[in-house]
Each structure stands twice: as C-alpha cells, then as structure tokens.
Design a protein around this motif. Sequence first.
Motif, PDB file in Angstrom:
ATOM      1  N   ASN A 169      -2.149  -6.325 -10.161  1.00 53.02           N
ATOM      2  CA  ASN A 169      -3.735  -7.009  -9.742  1.00 53.02           C
ATOM      3  C   ASN A 169      -3.614  -6.611  -8.346  1.00 53.02           C
ATOM      4  O   ASN A 169      -5.034  -6.118  -7.825  1.00 53.02           O
ATOM      5  CB  ASN A 169      -3.796  -8.343 -10.131  1.00 53.02           C
ATOM      6  N   LEU A 170      -2.829  -6.714  -7.260  1.00 55.78           N
ATOM      7  CA  LEU A 170      -2.678  -6.335  -6.013  1.00 55.78           C
ATOM      8  C   LEU A 170      -2.912  -4.764  -5.745  1.00 55.78           C
ATOM      9  O   LEU A 170      -3.729  -4.855  -4.965  1.00 55.78           O
ATOM     10  CB  LEU A 170      -1.367  -7.044  -5.637  1.00 55.78           C
ATOM     11  N   VAL A 171      -2.760  -4.458  -6.697  1.00 56.65           N
ATOM     12  CA  VAL A 171      -2.599  -2.657  -6.608  1.00 56.65           C
ATOM     13  C   VAL A 171      -3.997  -2.580  -7.181  1.00 56.65           C
ATOM     14  O   VAL A 171      -4.610  -1.506  -6.364  1.00 56.65           O
ATOM     15  CB  VAL A 171      -1.953  -1.923  -7.661  1.00 56.65           C
ATOM     16  N   LYS A 172      -4.980  -3.522  -8.204  1.00 53.86           N
ATOM     17  CA  LYS A 172      -6.576  -3.069  -8.174  1.00 53.86           C
ATOM     18  C   LYS A 172      -6.770  -3.827  -7.179  1.00 53.86           C
ATOM     19  O   LYS A 172      -8.188  -2.597  -7.072  1.00 53.86           O
ATOM     20  CB  LYS A 172      -6.136  -3.596  -9.261  1.00 53.86           C
ATOM     21  N   VAL A 173      -7.175  -4.659  -6.826  1.00 51.30           N
ATOM     22  CA  VAL A 173      -7.231  -5.296  -5.451  1.00 51.30           C
ATOM     23  C   VAL A 173      -7.547  -4.671  -4.029  1.00 51.30           C
ATOM     24  O   VAL A 173      -9.179  -3.933  -4.200  1.00 51.30           O
ATOM     25  CB  VAL A 173      -7.222  -6.894  -5.403  1.00 51.30           C
ATOM     26  N   THR A 174      -6.363  -3.852  -3.957  1.00 50.09           N
ATOM     27  CA  THR A 174      -6.818  -2.953  -2.750  1.00 50.09           C
ATOM     28  C   THR A 174      -7.566  -1.837  -2.672  1.00 50.09           C
ATOM     29  O   THR A 174      -7.915  -1.159  -2.666  1.00 50.09           O
ATOM     30  CB  THR A 174      -4.531  -2.926  -2.778  1.00 50.09           C
ATOM     31  N   SER A 175      -7.042  -1.318  -3.914  1.00 43.27           N
ATOM     32  CA  SER A 175      -7.626  -0.222  -4.553  1.00 43.27           C
ATOM     33  C   SER A 175      -9.439  -0.289  -4.523  1.00 43.27           C
ATOM     34  O   SER A 175      -9.850   0.380  -4.322  1.00 43.27           O
ATOM     35  CB  SER A 175      -7.972   0.487  -6.591  1.00 43.27           C
ATOM     36  N   LEU A 176      -9.967  -1.432  -5.179  1.00 43.14           N
ATOM     37  CA  LEU A 176     -11.167  -2.000  -5.115  1.00 43.14           C
ATOM     38  C   LEU A 176     -11.997  -2.099  -3.821  1.00 43.14           C
ATOM     39  O   LEU A 176     -13.000  -1.734  -3.484  1.00 43.14           O
ATOM     40  CB  LEU A 176     -11.593  -3.106  -6.771  1.00 43.14           C
ATOM     41  N   LYS A 211      -8.699 -10.946 -11.883  1.00 38.87           N
ATOM     42  CA  LYS A 211      -9.169  -9.640 -11.939  1.00 38.87           C
ATOM     43  C   LYS A 211     -10.391  -9.551 -11.368  1.00 38.87           C
ATOM     44  O   LYS A 211     -11.749 -10.912 -11.698  1.00 38.87           O
ATOM     45  CB  LYS A 211      -9.327  -9.722 -13.641  1.00 38.87           C
ATOM     46  N   PRO A 212     -10.812  -8.203 -11.267  1.00 39.43           N
ATOM     47  CA  PRO A 212     -12.361  -7.836 -10.602  1.00 39.43           C
ATOM     48  C   PRO A 212     -13.377  -8.885 -11.207  1.00 39.43           C
ATOM     49  O   PRO A 212     -13.461  -8.176 -12.916  1.00 39.43           O
ATOM     50  CB  PRO A 212     -12.775  -6.512 -10.645  1.00 39.43           C
ATOM     51  N   ILE A 213     -14.682  -8.909 -10.873  1.00 39.81           N
ATOM     52  CA  ILE A 213     -15.656  -9.490 -12.217  1.00 39.81           C
ATOM     53  C   ILE A 213     -16.913  -9.004 -11.466  1.00 39.81           C
ATOM     54  O   ILE A 213     -17.365  -9.188 -10.064  1.00 39.81           O
ATOM     55  CB  ILE A 213     -15.357 -11.056 -12.504  1.00 39.81           C
ATOM     56  N   ASN A 214     -18.147  -9.621 -11.977  1.00 37.33           N
ATOM     57  CA  ASN A 214     -19.420  -8.673 -11.475  1.00 37.33           C
ATOM     58  C   ASN A 214     -19.960 -10.172 -10.942  1.00 37.33           C
ATOM     59  O   ASN A 214     -21.570 -10.379 -10.444  1.00 37.33           O
ATOM     60  CB  ASN A 214     -20.105  -8.181 -12.668  1.00 37.33           C
ATOM     61  N   LYS A 215     -19.852 -11.343 -12.201  1.00 34.99           N
ATOM     62  CA  LYS A 215     -20.202 -12.690 -12.171  1.00 34.99           C
ATOM     63  C   LYS A 215     -19.412 -14.102 -12.323  1.00 34.99           C
ATOM     64  O   LYS A 215     -18.592 -13.810 -12.650  1.00 34.99           O
ATOM     65  CB  LYS A 215     -21.833 -13.375 -13.029  1.00 34.99           C
ATOM     66  N   LEU A 216     -19.508 -14.896 -11.311  1.00 34.27           N
ATOM     67  CA  LEU A 216     -18.068 -15.950 -11.284  1.00 34.27           C
ATOM     68  C   LEU A 216     -19.386 -17.462 -11.424  1.00 34.27           C
ATOM     69  O   LEU A 216     -20.237 -17.518 -10.551  1.00 34.27           O
ATOM     70  CB  LEU A 216     -18.242 -16.040  -9.984  1.00 34.27           C
ATOM     71  N   VAL A 248      -4.367 -10.467   1.648  1.00 32.42           N
ATOM     72  CA  VAL A 248      -4.679 -10.256   0.264  1.00 32.42           C
ATOM     73  C   VAL A 248      -3.920  -8.656   0.886  1.00 32.42           C
ATOM     74  O   VAL A 248      -3.119  -7.825   0.830  1.00 32.42           O
ATOM     75  CB  VAL A 248      -5.088 -10.874  -0.855  1.00 32.42           C
ATOM     76  N   VAL A 249      -5.343  -8.284   1.055  1.00 32.09           N
ATOM     77  CA  VAL A 249      -5.901  -6.964   1.907  1.00 32.09           C
ATOM     78  C   VAL A 249      -5.491  -7.210   3.348  1.00 32.09           C
ATOM     79  O   VAL A 249      -6.912  -7.687   3.919  1.00 32.09           O
ATOM     80  CB  VAL A 249      -6.777  -6.378   1.064  1.00 32.09           C
ATOM     81  N   ALA A 250      -5.001  -6.066   4.029  1.00 31.08           N
ATOM     82  CA  ALA A 250      -5.327  -6.727   5.933  1.00 31.08           C
ATOM     83  C   ALA A 250      -6.652  -6.770   5.863  1.00 31.08           C
ATOM     84  O   ALA A 250      -7.603  -5.160   5.309  1.00 31.08           O
ATOM     85  CB  ALA A 250      -4.317  -5.540   6.920  1.00 31.08           C
ATOM     86  N   GLY A 251      -7.317  -7.573   6.724  1.00 30.32           N
ATOM     87  CA  GLY A 251      -9.036  -7.253   6.883  1.00 30.32           C
ATOM     88  C   GLY A 251     -10.475  -7.798   6.245  1.00 30.32           C
ATOM     89  O   GLY A 251     -11.369  -7.448   6.928  1.00 30.32           O
ATOM     90  N   TYR A 252      -9.354  -8.123   4.922  1.00 31.06           N
ATOM     91  CA  TYR A 252     -10.773  -8.713   4.148  1.00 31.06           C
ATOM     92  C   TYR A 252      -9.901 -10.187   4.141  1.00 31.06           C
ATOM     93  O   TYR A 252      -9.017 -10.408   3.607  1.00 31.06           O
ATOM     94  CB  TYR A 252     -10.391  -7.689   3.117  1.00 31.06           C
ATOM     95  N   PHE A 253     -11.210 -10.923   4.000  1.00 34.52           N
ATOM     96  CA  PHE A 253     -10.800 -12.521   4.319  1.00 34.52           C
ATOM     97  C   PHE A 253     -11.751 -12.434   2.871  1.00 34.52           C
ATOM     98  O   PHE A 253     -12.738 -12.196   1.832  1.00 34.52           O
ATOM     99  CB  PHE A 253     -12.056 -13.125   5.123  1.00 34.52           C
TER     100      PHE A 253
END
Length: 458
Positions: free
Chosen positions: A9-16, A46-51, A94-99
């Motif tokens: 999931n980290l790979v997916k988040v970083t890529s997104l 997991k990436p989602i469009n609504k929460l 998680v990804v540097a520069g992103y909160f």
Amino acid sequence: MPNNLRNDNLVKVTSLVANLPRTTFVGFESLSSQGQIIALFDEDWKPINKLTGHGWVLLNKTPFFAEGGGQASDRGYFEKDQQQISLIAVNKDVVAGYFFHKVATNAKTELAIGDSLNAFVDEKWRHDSSKNHSALHITWQATLNQLDHFVDEVGSKLNGDKYQLQLANDPSLTPEVAWEATKHVNEIWIPANIAPNIFEISPEEAKAKNYLYEFTKVNPWELVRIVEFPTIITEPCSGTHVKSTKEMEQIYFLDFERKAKSIVIDMTANYDFAQQWFFDKLVTKIKTLVDKMHQYPQIDFVDITEELMGLEKSWNYLSIRRVNALVNDITKRINQFEKEQVKLITAESQNPANWNQISKGEFVFWETSNPNFTNKILLPLAINEVKKANRPLVFLNTFASGANCILIKPASLENDLKTLAQKLLTKTSLKGGGQPTLIQMVSNEPLPKQEIYKIFEK
C-alpha cells in the motif's frame, strides 16, 4: 509511520501522490485555515473517492503540526457544512512533504476529493506543546551546564502534557543534577523573558556552523529551521515554540529513570498536568501515610509527619523519591511496634488470671474475652497446655464483635475433632477448619457461649 501501512500500500500511496502538490504547512503562522482535499484513503490506506467514518485525508494546506522531532501532532477538528469532523492523528512520514490527516466523520458527513475543509487547531494543546518544546531545549542545556561536560542526547519526546529528555547513561547525571537544572531554568532563564530567534538557513550553512545532529532530517527541497534562545542554546528544530521563556511560567521535574544505556527524565511546563501528577504520586500517597500513622497513636511519628507536610508542598521528583523512602521507615517502625505488641499480648494470654476453665464432658474449656487474643497468639499456649493435660481442650475467646476458637487434642486420643468442628460450622457463625488433632475457627459475629456448650454436651 502508521502500523497498518503495508509495503504494497505504501508503494501505491507514494505513486498516487507523486503528481500532487506537497502540503503547505501554515501552522507556524495560523491556527486555522481552509484546505482542499486532494486525496482520500480508507483506514487500510486504499485510495478512495469518498469517505464516511474513519480514514485518511490529504490536504493541499493545513495548520496542523504533524508528529516530528519528538513532538506529538496537534489536536483539533475540521468543519464541513457546519458538521464537525474529529482529527485523530497527523502524519508526514508516509511520503515526505505530504500531511496525512486521520479523521472520523459522523454518519451524516461524506468527504470527497475536491471538497474544502476548514481546519481548527486546539489552541491550548498547541500552546502547552510549544511551552514543553521550548522548555525541553533549555532544560537540556541547563543539564549540560550543571554537568560541565557533554552528554549525548539519544532522543526526546513531548506533547501538550509533558516532555522527556533521553540522554546517554552518564553516572554523573543524577536526580540531584536534574533538580539543579530545573531550579536554574525556573529562577534564571524563565524570569529573564528571553525571546527565541527562529530562522531558516541552507543545509550547507547549517552543516558548516555545526548546527546539525546525526539524527537531523532535512528533505532536499527544505531549508533547515533553527531555533535560538540567545545566550542559552541554538539547535535545529521543526517544532513549535513560545514567544518568550516567560510564557513557560515554571517547569516541573516529574520523574527520573536510569536504564541500561540511557537516562529518561520527565518534565512539564503544563501546570494542570503537574498538579494532577503530583496529586496522584505525592499528595495522595502522603495522605495515605498520614492516615496509616494515625492508626498507631502509640508510635512517635512527629519527625516523619513534619517532613511529609513539607514534601507535600514541594512538587518535584526528589520529593516523590523521599516519600517512597519514608514508606520504608514508617513500615519499619510499625513492624517493630507490632512485634513488641505480639510479645506483650502473648505474655498476657499465658497469664492464668485471664482464663476461666470449665469441664464439658471429655473436654476442658479455656474461656476468655480479649479481641487481641487471636488464634495465632493462642496457638503456642494451646500446644503447650494439651501436652500437660493429656486430654482434649477448647480455647474459646468471645468478645463484642466476634469470637475465635481452637480445638486441640493429643494425637494418642481417639476423640473426633472433625465431627465436632463440622457441627460447630453448621450450627454457629464460626468458620474455619484444620486437621484431626487441631481445628482453628473464627467468627466475625458475636457468639453466645451457650451455643458452643450445647454441641459439646450432646
């Protein structure tokens, strides 16, 4: 890094987020802002469009300080359409520069990518965290000044409640040294109203000026943020701080623990937290000890009582440690007194004038009325007398609040004590048991002797 963020999931988040703008942090200038949702993730990343409910929100702008440099993240909340959204955590590792903001919405509130959120930082938590962070820096330097030599800092932790210095295990660093450092901060540096200088410089300049530590993290696109308390200390720091040392008002020395490789010192500049800490660990314990001492008016506790009253007003770790030491002193005095009392009571129990002897069939009753004559006190007497009498004996002690009883016989006799004991247990309030030659019983209720006599007469 969140515990539930797996590598895939980290790979997916970083890529997104690679093509998304980094989060702009405005929390040094403002405690509120409006930001736009640029990505959403469920609790499992997991990436989602609504929460709706629990999940992670990535914003283009935020006032919330994310955990870093030992400082815990801000507390606060979001608002959307007049509905409040709870903030649980903020993470920028998680990804540097992103909160990334962990949130919990109510069932009526749905978040979607592109929505605007109003963010509000908990002002008191931020201010308490800032006081503790500034206090950490100057306490660290005050401690080194007391030692007069350098000790490696192996870590630090802080939030709005307290701050923690984690130093290498140096034998010369003692609680007394930490207390002297605390007093210096409170008596010299806080009243001096020293304002920090906070500025940014390039990593190259910071390195050249020897400002960086081995553990200092600097992202390639960032400048190094420096916090300087003039005449005290200059260090790299990404955390939040007070406008002057006077804002801290006072720091409190809470705890000191020496571990195998480190020393952990807990302190706080949060008065409310200190008040609760010392109420739990000092004031309450002192009250318990005073109540305990009042149970023994025969013992001279004047010196200890006077010392405890002084310690109750002195909020620091040394007071807690001293109270713990006084516990041992109080216990020692009580144990010595009770040991002497047992000797006196035992001697009194063996005085024939305190007993009335009555024969009931094969048994001889030894009767008395003294709540201090417990079975433990009476047992040596019973063992000694049964040898001399060579017949079964009953030691019966009845008093206003209860009774205790010992049935004993020579091993050579055939009397059935267990059967008698069972009748006593069934027909009276006595409780207990034992062996064929020795039964011990007690009652927490008044016990008329006539009830006992009837059983033995039958």
